[in-house]
Design a protein around this motif. Sequence first.
Motif, PDB file in Angstrom:
ATOM      1  N   GLU A 289       9.663  48.173  37.234  1.00  0.00           N
ATOM      2  CA  GLU A 289       9.308  46.880  36.657  1.00  0.00           C
ATOM      3  C   GLU A 289       7.834  46.548  36.907  1.00  0.00           C
ATOM      4  N   LYS A 290       7.233  45.887  35.937  1.00  0.00           N
ATOM      5  CA  LYS A 290       5.847  45.434  36.077  1.00  0.00           C
ATOM      6  C   LYS A 290       5.853  44.002  36.602  1.00  0.00           C
ATOM      7  N   ILE A 291       4.772  43.650  37.270  1.00  0.00           N
ATOM      8  CA  ILE A 291       4.658  42.311  37.837  1.00  0.00           C
ATOM      9  C   ILE A 291       4.673  41.249  36.745  1.00  0.00           C
ATOM     10  N   SER A 292       4.219  41.632  35.544  1.00  0.00           N
ATOM     11  CA  SER A 292       4.208  40.677  34.433  1.00  0.00           C
ATOM     12  C   SER A 292       5.616  40.223  34.064  1.00  0.00           C
ATOM     13  N   GLU A 293       6.637  40.997  34.457  1.00  0.00           N
ATOM     14  CA  GLU A 293       8.018  40.640  34.138  1.00  0.00           C
ATOM     15  C   GLU A 293       8.578  39.554  35.050  1.00  0.00           C
ATOM     16  N   VAL A 294       7.970  39.349  36.204  1.00  0.00           N
ATOM     17  CA  VAL A 294       8.486  38.347  37.137  1.00  0.00           C
ATOM     18  C   VAL A 294       7.510  37.222  37.442  1.00  0.00           C
ATOM     19  N   MET A 295       6.252  37.366  36.998  1.00  0.00           N
ATOM     20  CA  MET A 295       5.254  36.347  37.324  1.00  0.00           C
ATOM     21  C   MET A 295       5.534  35.037  36.597  1.00  0.00           C
TER      22      MET A 295
ATOM     23  N   VAL B  83      -7.873  37.859  46.338  1.00  0.00           N
ATOM     24  CA  VAL B  83      -7.025  39.039  46.188  1.00  0.00           C
ATOM     25  C   VAL B  83      -6.107  38.764  45.008  1.00  0.00           C
ATOM     26  N   SER B  84      -6.018  39.717  44.091  1.00  0.00           N
ATOM     27  CA  SER B  84      -5.154  39.545  42.927  1.00  0.00           C
ATOM     28  C   SER B  84      -4.537  40.883  42.572  1.00  0.00           C
ATOM     29  N   ALA B  85      -3.606  40.839  41.648  1.00  0.00           N
ATOM     30  CA  ALA B  85      -2.996  42.056  41.107  1.00  0.00           C
ATOM     31  C   ALA B  85      -3.184  42.037  39.599  1.00  0.00           C
TER      32      ALA B  85
ATOM     33  N   ALA C 151       3.798  43.646  45.680  1.00  0.00           N
ATOM     34  CA  ALA C 151       4.390  43.313  46.978  1.00  0.00           C
ATOM     35  C   ALA C 151       3.577  43.929  48.110  1.00  0.00           C
ATOM     36  N   GLN C 152       3.096  45.148  47.897  1.00  0.00           N
ATOM     37  CA  GLN C 152       2.295  45.802  48.931  1.00  0.00           C
ATOM     38  C   GLN C 152       0.965  45.080  49.134  1.00  0.00           C
ATOM     39  N   ILE C 153       0.355  44.623  48.052  1.00  0.00           N
ATOM     40  CA  ILE C 153      -0.895  43.854  48.158  1.00  0.00           C
ATOM     41  C   ILE C 153      -0.647  42.590  48.977  1.00  0.00           C
ATOM     42  N   MET C 154       0.450  41.902  48.689  1.00  0.00           N
ATOM     43  CA  MET C 154       0.777  40.675  49.425  1.00  0.00           C
ATOM     44  C   MET C 154       0.992  40.979  50.903  1.00  0.00           C
ATOM     45  N   SER C 155       1.678  42.059  51.177  1.00  0.00           N
ATOM     46  CA  SER C 155       1.932  42.450  52.556  1.00  0.00           C
ATOM     47  C   SER C 155       0.636  42.824  53.275  1.00  0.00           C
ATOM     48  N   ASP C 156      -0.176  43.651  52.626  1.00  0.00           N
ATOM     49  CA  ASP C 156      -1.426  44.100  53.235  1.00  0.00           C
ATOM     50  C   ASP C 156      -2.357  42.943  53.578  1.00  0.00           C
ATOM     51  N   HIS C 157      -2.354  41.907  52.734  1.00  0.00           N
ATOM     52  CA  HIS C 157      -3.270  40.780  52.914  1.00  0.00           C
ATOM     53  C   HIS C 157      -2.605  39.550  53.529  1.00  0.00           C
ATOM     54  N   GLN C 158      -1.308  39.685  53.871  1.00  0.00           N
ATOM     55  CA  GLN C 158      -0.563  38.581  54.498  1.00  0.00           C
ATOM     56  C   GLN C 158      -0.656  37.298  53.687  1.00  0.00           C
ATOM     57  N   ILE C 159      -0.359  37.412  52.384  1.00  0.00           N
ATOM     58  CA  ILE C 159      -0.389  36.245  51.514  1.00  0.00           C
ATOM     59  C   ILE C 159       0.969  36.046  50.854  1.00  0.00           C
ATOM     60  N   ARG C 160       1.288  34.808  50.562  1.00  0.00           N
ATOM     61  CA  ARG C 160       2.586  34.441  49.986  1.00  0.00           C
ATOM     62  C   ARG C 160       2.528  34.185  48.496  1.00  0.00           C
ATOM     63  N   ARG C 161       1.318  34.034  47.956  1.00  0.00           N
ATOM     64  CA  ARG C 161       1.128  33.798  46.525  1.00  0.00           C
ATOM     65  C   ARG C 161       0.015  34.708  46.043  1.00  0.00           C
TER      66      ARG C 161
ATOM     67  N   VAL D  45       2.399  35.001  41.259  1.00  0.00           N
ATOM     68  CA  VAL D  45       3.675  35.432  41.827  1.00  0.00           C
ATOM     69  C   VAL D  45       3.765  34.884  43.241  1.00  0.00           C
ATOM     70  N   SER D  46       4.923  34.379  43.590  1.00  0.00           N
ATOM     71  CA  SER D  46       5.160  33.945  44.962  1.00  0.00           C
ATOM     72  C   SER D  46       6.301  34.778  45.535  1.00  0.00           C
ATOM     73  N   LEU D  47       6.487  34.696  46.821  1.00  0.00           N
ATOM     74  CA  LEU D  47       7.544  35.471  47.467  1.00  0.00           C
ATOM     75  C   LEU D  47       8.892  35.259  46.805  1.00  0.00           C
ATOM     76  N   GLY D  48       9.209  34.030  46.459  1.00  0.00           N
ATOM     77  CA  GLY D  48      10.505  33.716  45.858  1.00  0.00           C
ATOM     78  C   GLY D  48      10.733  34.400  44.524  1.00  0.00           C
ATOM     79  N   ASP D  49       9.664  34.674  43.775  1.00  0.00           N
ATOM     80  CA  ASP D  49       9.805  35.336  42.478  1.00  0.00           C
ATOM     81  C   ASP D  49      10.386  36.739  42.632  1.00  0.00           C
ATOM     82  N   PHE D  50      10.032  37.418  43.703  1.00  0.00           N
ATOM     83  CA  PHE D  50      10.545  38.764  43.928  1.00  0.00           C
ATOM     84  C   PHE D  50      12.039  38.737  44.217  1.00  0.00           C
ATOM     85  N   ALA D  51      12.435  37.834  45.075  1.00  0.00           N
ATOM     86  CA  ALA D  51      13.828  37.783  45.497  1.00  0.00           C
ATOM     87  C   ALA D  51      14.754  37.453  44.337  1.00  0.00           C
TER      88      ALA D  51
END
Length: 139
Positions: A2-8, A77-79, A89-99, A113-119
């Motif tokens: 899946e691409k991030i554009s599908e959940v953003m 930081v963006s994707a 998700a890896q970018i968010m993890s690497d940079h310790q960001i929630r959005r 994208v926020s953490l909740g969008d992934f879940a």
Amino acid sequence: MEKISEVMNTDVQTISPDATIEEAAQEMRDGDFGLIPVGEEDDLLGVITDRDIAIRAVAEGKDPDTPVREVMSEGVVSAHEDDSIEEAAQIMSDHQIRRLPIVDAGNRLVGIVSLGDFAVESSDISAVAEALSEISSPP
């Protein structure tokens, strides 16, 4: 994959760099979020967070009419919209960001994208969960 554009979230509220920090704080309160992308037209110039307002403005004695540009975080930081969910998700993890702001090929803001969008949205949840498990973990 899946691409991030599908959940953003494509309904992204932005704020002008010339807006006041009081206006930014009110938008955060009213929208119940802690980050607003700062932009002119669709150009992403930075972000302002509730922490930016607290640390760079209130703690420094700045007035509520201080422009957002004086306290915003630059070098955002963006994707890219074509990145996979796992990459974002890896970018968010690497940079310790929630959005995470999402940009197109022209570096124009197209979503967030926020953490909740992934879940809620991701079918590849195990890979995403593994990448995101590092966010907010002690170093």
